[in-house]
Motif scaffolding. Structure first.
Motif, PDB file in Angstrom:
ATOM      1  N   GLY A  21      -7.548  98.558 -18.436  1.00  0.00           N
ATOM      2  CA  GLY A  21      -8.328  97.333 -18.473  1.00  0.00           C
ATOM      3  C   GLY A  21      -7.540  96.075 -18.198  1.00  0.00           C
ATOM      4  N   LEU A  22      -6.260  96.190 -17.927  1.00  0.00           N
ATOM      5  CA  LEU A  22      -5.437  95.007 -17.692  1.00  0.00           C
ATOM      6  C   LEU A  22      -5.279  94.767 -16.194  1.00  0.00           C
ATOM      7  CD1 LEU A  22      -2.643  95.461 -20.376  1.00  0.00           C
ATOM      8  CD2 LEU A  22      -4.614  93.968 -20.464  1.00  0.00           C
ATOM      9  N   ILE A  23      -6.142  93.906 -15.651  1.00  0.00           N
ATOM     10  CA  ILE A  23      -6.035  93.511 -14.251  1.00  0.00           C
ATOM     11  C   ILE A  23      -5.539  92.072 -14.253  1.00  0.00           C
ATOM     12  CG2 ILE A  23      -7.284  93.156 -12.109  1.00  0.00           C
ATOM     13  CD1 ILE A  23      -9.196  95.357 -13.038  1.00  0.00           C
ATOM     14  N   LEU A  24      -4.298  91.900 -13.841  1.00  0.00           N
ATOM     15  CA  LEU A  24      -3.639  90.599 -13.932  1.00  0.00           C
ATOM     16  C   LEU A  24      -4.185  89.618 -12.913  1.00  0.00           C
ATOM     17  CD1 LEU A  24       0.028  91.879 -14.323  1.00  0.00           C
ATOM     18  CD2 LEU A  24      -1.594  91.314 -16.116  1.00  0.00           C
ATOM     19  N   LYS A  25      -4.037  88.334 -13.214  1.00  0.00           N
ATOM     20  CA  LYS A  25      -4.464  87.284 -12.297  1.00  0.00           C
ATOM     21  C   LYS A  25      -3.629  87.348 -11.029  1.00  0.00           C
ATOM     22  CE  LYS A  25      -5.968  84.198 -15.960  1.00  0.00           C
ATOM     23  NZ  LYS A  25      -5.746  82.943 -16.664  1.00  0.00           N
ATOM     24  N   GLU A  26      -4.171  86.779  -9.960  1.00  0.00           N
ATOM     25  CA  GLU A  26      -3.490  86.810  -8.664  1.00  0.00           C
ATOM     26  C   GLU A  26      -2.169  86.044  -8.694  1.00  0.00           C
ATOM     27  OE1 GLU A  26      -4.583  88.580  -6.121  1.00  0.00           O
ATOM     28  OE2 GLU A  26      -6.326  89.208  -7.274  1.00  0.00           O
ATOM     29  N   LYS A  96       0.417  98.123 -30.340  1.00  0.00           N
ATOM     30  CA  LYS A  96       0.084  98.161 -28.914  1.00  0.00           C
ATOM     31  C   LYS A  96      -1.315  97.619 -28.651  1.00  0.00           C
ATOM     32  CE  LYS A  96      -1.500 102.892 -28.871  1.00  0.00           C
ATOM     33  NZ  LYS A  96      -2.286 103.671 -28.037  1.00  0.00           N
ATOM     34  N   GLU A  97      -2.230  97.784 -29.610  1.00  0.00           N
ATOM     35  CA  GLU A  97      -3.583  97.247 -29.445  1.00  0.00           C
ATOM     36  C   GLU A  97      -3.573  95.717 -29.495  1.00  0.00           C
ATOM     37  OE1 GLU A  97      -2.892  99.668 -31.748  1.00  0.00           O
ATOM     38  OE2 GLU A  97      -3.777 101.374 -30.676  1.00  0.00           O
ATOM     39  N   GLU A  98      -2.771  95.150 -30.397  1.00  0.00           N
ATOM     40  CA  GLU A  98      -2.663  93.689 -30.477  1.00  0.00           C
ATOM     41  C   GLU A  98      -2.044  93.112 -29.207  1.00  0.00           C
ATOM     42  OE1 GLU A  98      -0.321  93.268 -33.979  1.00  0.00           O
ATOM     43  OE2 GLU A  98      -2.054  93.227 -35.325  1.00  0.00           O
ATOM     44  N   VAL A  99      -1.033  93.791 -28.685  1.00  0.00           N
ATOM     45  CA  VAL A  99      -0.387  93.338 -27.446  1.00  0.00           C
ATOM     46  C   VAL A  99      -1.396  93.417 -26.300  1.00  0.00           C
ATOM     47  CG1 VAL A  99       1.431  93.842 -25.772  1.00  0.00           C
ATOM     48  CG2 VAL A  99       1.915  93.997 -28.212  1.00  0.00           C
ATOM     49  N   HIS A 100      -2.129  94.511 -26.227  1.00  0.00           N
ATOM     50  CA  HIS A 100      -3.127  94.702 -25.172  1.00  0.00           C
ATOM     51  C   HIS A 100      -4.197  93.609 -25.231  1.00  0.00           C
ATOM     52  CE1 HIS A 100      -6.605  96.552 -23.156  1.00  0.00           C
ATOM     53  NE2 HIS A 100      -5.703  97.195 -22.427  1.00  0.00           N
ATOM     54  N   LEU A 103      -2.672  90.155 -24.159  1.00  0.00           N
ATOM     55  CA  LEU A 103      -2.452  90.062 -22.714  1.00  0.00           C
ATOM     56  C   LEU A 103      -3.771  89.935 -21.967  1.00  0.00           C
ATOM     57  CD1 LEU A 103       0.389  92.648 -22.086  1.00  0.00           C
ATOM     58  CD2 LEU A 103       0.545  90.175 -22.068  1.00  0.00           C
ATOM     59  N   LYS A 104      -4.788  90.643 -22.430  1.00  0.00           N
ATOM     60  CA  LYS A 104      -6.095  90.566 -21.781  1.00  0.00           C
ATOM     61  C   LYS A 104      -6.664  89.155 -21.868  1.00  0.00           C
ATOM     62  CE  LYS A 104     -10.260  93.247 -21.357  1.00  0.00           C
ATOM     63  NZ  LYS A 104     -10.096  94.281 -20.389  1.00  0.00           N
ATOM     64  N   LYS A 105      -6.387  88.490 -22.994  1.00  0.00           N
ATOM     65  CA  LYS A 105      -6.902  87.141 -23.184  1.00  0.00           C
ATOM     66  C   LYS A 105      -6.084  86.104 -22.413  1.00  0.00           C
ATOM     67  CE  LYS A 105      -6.295  85.297 -27.202  1.00  0.00           C
ATOM     68  NZ  LYS A 105      -6.371  84.959 -28.627  1.00  0.00           N
ATOM     69  N   VAL A 106      -4.783  86.317 -22.246  1.00  0.00           N
ATOM     70  CA  VAL A 106      -3.898  85.284 -21.711  1.00  0.00           C
ATOM     71  C   VAL A 106      -3.685  85.381 -20.202  1.00  0.00           C
ATOM     72  CG1 VAL A 106      -1.572  84.345 -21.830  1.00  0.00           C
ATOM     73  CG2 VAL A 106      -2.742  84.988 -23.905  1.00  0.00           C
ATOM     74  N   ILE A 107      -3.303  86.550 -19.687  1.00  0.00           N
ATOM     75  CA  ILE A 107      -2.900  86.629 -18.276  1.00  0.00           C
ATOM     76  C   ILE A 107      -3.781  87.523 -17.418  1.00  0.00           C
ATOM     77  CG2 ILE A 107      -0.485  86.110 -18.720  1.00  0.00           C
ATOM     78  CD1 ILE A 107       0.081  89.105 -18.361  1.00  0.00           C
ATOM     79  N   CYS A 108      -4.879  88.032 -17.967  1.00  0.00           N
ATOM     80  CA  CYS A 108      -5.755  88.900 -17.180  1.00  0.00           C
ATOM     81  C   CYS A 108      -6.988  88.152 -16.715  1.00  0.00           C
ATOM     82  CB  CYS A 108      -6.163  90.119 -18.002  1.00  0.00           C
ATOM     83  SG  CYS A 108      -4.806  91.256 -18.272  1.00  0.00           S
TER      84      CYS A 108
END
Length: 167
Positions: A21-26, A96-100, A103-108
Motif C-alpha cells: 500500500g505504500l506508493i510514494l509521491k513522484e 512496523k505498523e506504526e512506521v507503515h 509513511l502512508k500519511k507523510v510521503i505516500c
C-alpha cells in the motif's frame, strides 16, 4: 518449488508484492532506511524492512531504495526529493505498523489521487474498443471493415439466404 523455501516465502509471491500500500509521491527519488540488526528499539525497523521493503521496491520502480545497517545508534528513514531536499523520519521504538501508517500519511500518495490515477489508466482510449462510451460506436467505422448492413446492403454472396437457398 524452490522459491517457496526459506524464511517467510510468502514475500516472494506476486500477490504479496502487489498488495503493498505504500506508493510514494513522484517527488521522492531515494528512500533510505538506517537501522541495526540488534537492539530492541530497532525491532520495528527490522520488521518493516523485512515485510514492507520488497513491496515498496515493487510498487515504486523509479525510486532507489537503500538500506544501511549497523551504522546508526537509532533507526531512521531518509527520503531524498527531486528538488534536492531531504526528509528525516524517526522510527525509533516504533512497530512496523506504526512506521507503515506514518509513511502512508507523510510521503505516500493519498487515496483520492490513487483512485484518479487508476481511473485515468483504465480510460477507454484504446482504438480496439468500440461501443457506448468509446470513440467509435460501431466496428464499421474502422477503415477496412464491412459497413453496417443498415447503411449499405451486404453483397449477395455474403448473405445466407443467397448462399444457402432453400429449394
Amino acid at each position: 518449488m524452490p522459491f517457496m523455501k526459506g524464511k517467510a516465502p510468502i514475500r516472494r509471491t506476486l500477490r504479496y508484492l502487489e498488495a503493498g500500500g505504500l506508493i510514494l509521491k513522484e517527488r521522492v527519488k531515494v528512500f533510505c532506511v538506517n537501522y541495526n540488526v540488534f537492539g530492541d528499539h530497532h525491532k520495528g525497523a527490522r520488521d518493516f524492512v523485512f515485510w514492507h521493503l520488497p513491496q515498496i521496491q515493487y510498487k515504486n520502480p523509479s525510486v532507489q531504495v537503500v538500506t544501511l545497517t549497523n551504522m546508526t545508534p537509532s533507526p531512521y528513514i531518509t527520503c531524498f526529493f527531486d528538488t534536492g531536499e531531504r526528509m528525516l523520519i524517526d522510527i525509533d521504538s516504533k512497530t512496523k505498523e506504526e512506521v507503515h501508517a506514518h509513511l502512508k500519511k507523510v510521503i505516500c500518495k493519498s487515496e483520492h489521487i490513487l483512485a484518479a490515477e487508476l481511473k485515468a489508466m483504465q480510460k477507454k482510449d484504446n482504438p480496439a474498443n468500440f461501443g457506448f462510451g468509446c470513440d467509435r460506436q460501431c466496428i464499421c467505422e474502422v477503415l477496412g471493415q464491412v459497413p453496417c448492413p443498415g447503411l449499405v446492403p451486404l453483397p449477395n454472396h455474403m448473405r445466407g439466404k443467397y448462399k444457402y437457398p432453400k429449394d
